[in-house]
Design a protein around this motif. Structure first.
Motif, mmCIF file in Angstrom:
data_model
loop_
_atom_site.group_PDB
_atom_site.id
_atom_site.type_symbol
_atom_site.label_atom_id
_atom_site.label_comp_id
_atom_site.label_asym_id
_atom_site.label_seq_id
_atom_site.Cartn_x
_atom_site.Cartn_y
_atom_site.Cartn_z
ATOM 1 N N SER A 130 -2.535 1.332 -5.856
ATOM 2 C CA SER A 130 -1.579 0.301 -5.462
ATOM 3 C C SER A 130 -2.276 -0.804 -4.679
ATOM 4 O O SER A 130 -1.955 -1.994 -4.842
ATOM 5 C CB SER A 130 -0.455 0.917 -4.623
ATOM 6 O OG SER A 130 0.305 1.838 -5.383
ATOM 7 N N ALA A 131 -3.227 -0.429 -3.826
ATOM 8 C CA ALA A 131 -3.970 -1.442 -3.068
ATOM 9 C C ALA A 131 -4.779 -2.339 -3.998
ATOM 10 O O ALA A 131 -4.873 -3.558 -3.788
ATOM 11 C CB ALA A 131 -4.886 -0.763 -2.058
ATOM 12 N N THR A 173 4.682 -1.785 2.234
ATOM 13 C CA THR A 173 4.460 -3.164 1.789
ATOM 14 C C THR A 173 3.410 -3.216 0.694
ATOM 15 O O THR A 173 3.549 -3.958 -0.292
ATOM 16 C CB THR A 173 4.048 -4.054 2.971
ATOM 17 O OG1 THR A 173 5.097 -4.065 3.952
ATOM 18 C CG2 THR A 173 3.772 -5.487 2.519
ATOM 19 N N ILE A 174 2.362 -2.430 0.830
ATOM 20 C CA ILE A 174 1.312 -2.407 -0.195
ATOM 21 C C ILE A 174 1.879 -1.937 -1.533
ATOM 22 O O ILE A 174 1.550 -2.492 -2.590
ATOM 23 C CB ILE A 174 0.141 -1.514 0.252
ATOM 24 C CG1 ILE A 174 -0.593 -2.167 1.437
ATOM 25 C CG2 ILE A 174 -0.828 -1.257 -0.902
ATOM 26 C CD1 ILE A 174 -1.655 -1.302 2.066
ATOM 27 N N LEU A 175 2.733 -0.935 -1.519
ATOM 28 C CA LEU A 175 3.336 -0.462 -2.763
ATOM 29 C C LEU A 175 4.158 -1.570 -3.419
ATOM 30 O O LEU A 175 4.129 -1.737 -4.651
ATOM 31 C CB LEU A 175 4.215 0.759 -2.505
ATOM 32 C CG LEU A 175 3.521 2.024 -2.011
ATOM 33 C CD1 LEU A 175 4.528 3.145 -1.808
ATOM 34 C CD2 LEU A 175 2.430 2.482 -2.971
ATOM 35 N N ARG A 176 4.880 -2.332 -2.617
ATOM 36 C CA ARG A 176 5.715 -3.406 -3.171
ATOM 37 C C ARG A 176 4.876 -4.609 -3.614
ATOM 38 O O ARG A 176 5.300 -5.373 -4.477
ATOM 39 C CB ARG A 176 6.760 -3.825 -2.143
ATOM 40 C CG ARG A 176 7.770 -2.714 -1.809
ATOM 41 C CD ARG A 176 8.923 -3.216 -0.985
ATOM 42 N NE ARG A 176 9.913 -2.168 -0.770
ATOM 43 C CZ ARG A 176 10.031 -1.467 0.358
ATOM 44 N NH1 ARG A 176 9.220 -1.718 1.380
ATOM 45 N NH2 ARG A 176 10.943 -0.532 0.477
ATOM 46 N N LEU A 186 8.711 3.488 -5.437
ATOM 47 C CA LEU A 186 8.136 4.637 -4.744
ATOM 48 C C LEU A 186 8.104 4.424 -3.237
ATOM 49 O O LEU A 186 8.004 5.386 -2.477
ATOM 50 C CB LEU A 186 6.714 4.911 -5.247
ATOM 51 C CG LEU A 186 6.581 5.405 -6.684
ATOM 52 C CD1 LEU A 186 5.106 5.505 -7.068
ATOM 53 C CD2 LEU A 186 7.247 6.757 -6.854
ATOM 54 N N ALA A 187 8.185 3.169 -2.797
ATOM 55 C CA ALA A 187 8.150 2.888 -1.359
ATOM 56 C C ALA A 187 9.263 3.632 -0.632
ATOM 57 O O ALA A 187 9.056 4.182 0.453
ATOM 58 C CB ALA A 187 8.258 1.385 -1.113
ATOM 59 N N ALA A 188 10.439 3.633 -1.234
ATOM 60 C CA ALA A 188 11.553 4.372 -0.636
ATOM 61 C C ALA A 188 11.458 5.859 -0.952
ATOM 62 O O ALA A 188 11.756 6.707 -0.113
ATOM 63 C CB ALA A 188 12.884 3.816 -1.136
ATOM 64 N N LEU A 189 11.009 6.177 -2.169
ATOM 65 C CA LEU A 189 10.954 7.569 -2.594
ATOM 66 C C LEU A 189 10.015 8.402 -1.728
ATOM 67 O O LEU A 189 10.307 9.549 -1.385
ATOM 68 C CB LEU A 189 10.509 7.639 -4.060
ATOM 69 C CG LEU A 189 10.540 9.016 -4.723
ATOM 70 C CD1 LEU A 189 11.960 9.551 -4.777
ATOM 71 C CD2 LEU A 189 9.962 8.934 -6.131
ATOM 72 N N VAL A 190 8.868 7.833 -1.366
ATOM 73 C CA VAL A 190 7.877 8.596 -0.602
ATOM 74 C C VAL A 190 7.941 8.303 0.893
ATOM 75 O O VAL A 190 7.072 8.712 1.647
ATOM 76 C CB VAL A 190 6.443 8.343 -1.120
ATOM 77 C CG1 VAL A 190 6.330 8.681 -2.592
ATOM 78 C CG2 VAL A 190 6.003 6.899 -0.865
#
Length: 261
Positions: A130-131, A173-176, A186-190
């Motif tokens: 993701s990064a 933020t990095i995931l988004r 996945l930001a909310a999921l994890v």
């Protein structure tokens, strides 16, 4: 065969307090009481829960409240209800371990070395790539959000409890920033898994200031568009975080053992 196990141990002052607080609090408490017993293996996969009449009496709630609680637990993959056979615990392979409740129930009784491995395997599978994507696709507004989270982390670096929240924002933020809606979701999921790993490292008396240079490097690599550098920096950050968590878990488990002896 009728299940001789009971929920009597679950009828605690919390249930009584929930009754006084209203239906919403009561419903959530019953879900938690039953969910905890299942996830902590008091009721094993394939085993039937006590029937509705017995469960209602044991927990001190109506059948309506119990029925709604079972629906919630079914949605988390923990149980299934069928005519004539009643409500049974589903195989662990069906459980949604990324559900915030299931994850917190799993670790409520303590965290093992295997639990730590699972948490960080999940993070390594998602965050470094993701990064790399974030370095290619981040918008100026997202970079500003990332730097704002970093600034807050720097302001509270000596306070592990306060550090966890901006740390979570930084990683979410990095995931988004990937621009991939599936990864962004996945930001909310994890979220609970990330917060769990952050809070497990809070035993460090020096706080989390030692991790700030690596967080800063991740942010700088992303801002510079260096996908490979961002990926590697985040991988090193996760490796170091895992070492922190393992030390913290070892300390906690040692203290529990000393208290029992």
């Amino acid at each position: 065969m009728k299940n001789t196990k009971s929920f009597s141990a679950a009828r605690t002052s919390r249930v009584v307090a929930a009754v006084a607080s209203g239906s919403t609090a009561l419903h959530a408490t019953v879900v938690e009481q039953i969910g905890l017993r299942i996830v902590q293996c008091d009721f094993l996969p394939g085993e039937a829960l006590p029937n509705a009449d017995d469960s209602s009496e044991m927990l001190g709630v109506s059948r309506t409240v119990l029925r709604e609680a079972i629906k919630v637990l079914a949605g988390k993959g923990l149980v299934e209800s069928r005519p004539k056979t009643g409500t049974r615990v589903r195989p662990r392979s069906d459980w949604n371990f990324l559900d915030p409740d299931v994850l917190s129930w799993r670790y409520a009784a303590g965290v093992s070395a295997e639990d730590v491995t699972g948490l960080f395997e999940l993070r390594r599978a998602i965050e470094p790539m993701s990064a790399a994507l974030a370095a290619k696709r981040a918008t100026p507004a997202q970079l500003a959000d990332l730097n704002a989270a970093l600034a807050e982390m720097e302001a509270v670096g000596d306070d592990g409890d306060r550090f966890a929240k901006p740390d979570l924002v930084f990683h979410q933020t990095i995931l988004r920033m990937t621009g991939n809606e599936l990864i962004g979701s996945l930001a909310a999921l994890v979220e609970t898994a990330l917060m769990m790993s952050f809070r497990l490292s809070n035993d460090n008396p020096e706080g989390q200031r030692h991790s700030l240079p690596l967080h800063r490097e991740v942010a700088e690599k992303i801002a510079a568009g260096d996908g490979g550098g961002a990926q590697q920096a985040l991988l090193v950050l996760i490796d170091n975080a895992e070492e922190d968590v393992r030390r913290s878990v070892e300390n906690r488990n040692r203290r529990r053992k000393e208290q029992r002896s």
